[in-house]
Design an enzyme around this catalytic site. Structure first.
Site, mmCIF file in Angstrom:
data_model
loop_
_atom_site.group_PDB
_atom_site.id
_atom_site.type_symbol
_atom_site.label_atom_id
_atom_site.label_comp_id
_atom_site.label_asym_id
_atom_site.label_seq_id
_atom_site.Cartn_x
_atom_site.Cartn_y
_atom_site.Cartn_z
ATOM 1 N N GLY A 34 35.791 40.290 48.336
ATOM 2 C CA GLY A 34 35.464 39.319 49.783
ATOM 3 C C GLY A 34 34.417 38.357 49.215
ATOM 4 N N GLY A 89 37.763 44.004 47.843
ATOM 5 C CA GLY A 89 38.891 43.440 48.740
ATOM 6 C C GLY A 89 40.235 43.431 47.701
ATOM 7 N N GLU A 127 30.953 48.519 45.207
ATOM 8 C CA GLU A 127 30.248 48.384 46.462
ATOM 9 C C GLU A 127 28.692 48.762 46.251
ATOM 10 O OE1 GLU A 127 34.258 46.859 47.398
ATOM 11 O OE2 GLU A 127 33.212 48.988 46.498
ATOM 12 N N ASP A 168 35.242 50.065 50.942
ATOM 13 C CA ASP A 168 35.948 49.925 52.032
ATOM 14 C C ASP A 168 37.513 49.501 51.709
ATOM 15 O OD1 ASP A 168 35.228 47.285 51.153
ATOM 16 O OD2 ASP A 168 35.239 46.543 53.394
#
Length: 368
Positions: free
Chosen positions: A84, A132, A155, A163
């Site tokens: 992201g 992502g 992350e 995620d």
């Protein structure tokens, strides 16, 4: 040079105005629907607009009988997707985090749709495939890695938690290898991705264009198998003995203690983990353990809870600042050590969100 008009102003140019290219390009080539992430200078990092567009297009193609297969690929030569757009997230955190919450809701709906897509979904996981980027590829049915693949869920380096369904993927990796990948945030080779279960086939990067052309008229499985080759050995698989022994604990401090006692590569992994956000490490470990036995949709709902709690905590903002804003690579984590992060602190990240809970497919018509 443009000649001036009689009144002294420049004459209008006869050349057509060049419009900026879209951040994501959709094409139909024969029976193949192609998604090309198109921000090559940013290694195709995902924005809210890109995610919303992909979700809308995939929803349309799922019911389009003229499309038999979908392919997702990245523009440029650096990778499919570096994750992201965390600089945009950082700015939004400073403004309250509302736009990021909306972005993630659409992104997780996209991840869910990919996971249950009714047609072959082929992902070219070439070059960098991080965060992502894993979400837009590794839930697909035919995931292709190459000799250039560098993938992972990094992350914890930025004070966040894996995620986009990543905790589910890594929770189902062989033994405790997914736990190692998640806590250290290591960049992994294509062979490692195959071993972890994040990918299915190895195809040399020089043959991806040929494979894409074949997908326009051949069945996806037939084409992919024809181009696939044996992958090199996985370095991660060779380390499995000490990984399984050290990471089987459900306590992060005990994992670090075992890694240090094992020495060598294991001790280096302990150093890596202790440099990450202590809160992120402990929440990540809890997320992995909780993901076992859950469906993708159930995991996405839980990851959304964790993500929104991270938005309001100090480490996510600080991690992005240190890595990509000020780039001093010297984050000041709060708390600063694993021993200062208590069970109650971790549990708060999984607390329900009330009327902010993620709704996946009851609102699917909103994106039709």
């Amino acid at each position: 040079m443009t000649e001036p008009a009689p009144n002294g102003t420049p004459a209008p140019s006869s050349e057509p105005e060049t419009l900026p290219e879209p951040d994501v390009v959709f094409e139909q080539r024969g029976k193949l629907g192609v998604v090309t992430l198109n921000r090559p200078k940013a290694v195709n990092a995902l924005t809210a607009g890109m995610v919303a567009a992909v979700l809308e297009q995939l929803t349309a193609w799922a019911d389009d009988d003229t499309v038999a297969t979908v392919l997702v690929q990245g523009a440029g030569d650096r990778g499919l997707c570096a994750g992201g757009d965390i600089v945009a997230i950082y700015r939004d955190i400073l403004a309250g985090g509302g736009e990021t919450a909306s972005f993630w809701a659409d992104e997780y709906r996209m991840n869910s749709l990919i996971g249950r897509f009714p047609k072959p979904y082929v992902a070219f996981m070439d070059g960098l495939v991080l965060g992502g980027g894993v979400g837009i590829s590794a839930h697909g049915s035919l995931r292709i890695v190459t000799e250039r693949t560098r993938t992972g869920m990094p992350e914890t380096t930025i004070g966040f938690v894996p995620d986009v369904g990543g905790t589910l993927l890594l929770a189902h990796s062989p033994g405790e290898t997914g736990t190692h990948a998640a806590l250290t945030g290591a960049h992994l080779s294509g062979s490692d991705a195959l071993f972890l279960g994040l990918a299915d086939h190895f195809v040399p990067s020089g043959r991806l264009a040929e494979l894409a052309a074949a997908l326009e008229h051949e069945s996806a499985e037939t084409a992919v198998v024809r181009f696939a080759e044996e992958a090199p050995a996985s370095a991660l698989e060779a380390q499995r003995d000490w990984i399984d022994a050290c990471y089987s604990a459900d306590d992060a401090e005990e994992i670090v203690r075992r890694l240090r006692a094992a020495g060598g590569e294991a001790a280096a992994a302990a150093d890596t983990i202790e440099a990450k956000s202590p809160t992120s490490v402990k929440v990540t470990l809890a997320s992995l353990r909780r993901s076992r036995g859950l469906t993708l949709d159930e995991v996405l709902v839980e990851e959304y809870r964790v993500g929104l709690h991270c938005l309001s905590g100090p480490d996510f903002r600080e991690g992005i600042r240190a890595q990509v804003v000020d780039k001093d690579r010297n984050p000041q984590w709060r708390p600063a050590t694993l021993s200062e992060v208590h069970t109650d602190d971790v549990e708060r990240y999984f607390a329900p969100l009330g009327d902010r809970e993620l709704v996946l497919w009851e609102k699917e018509s909103d994106h039709a």
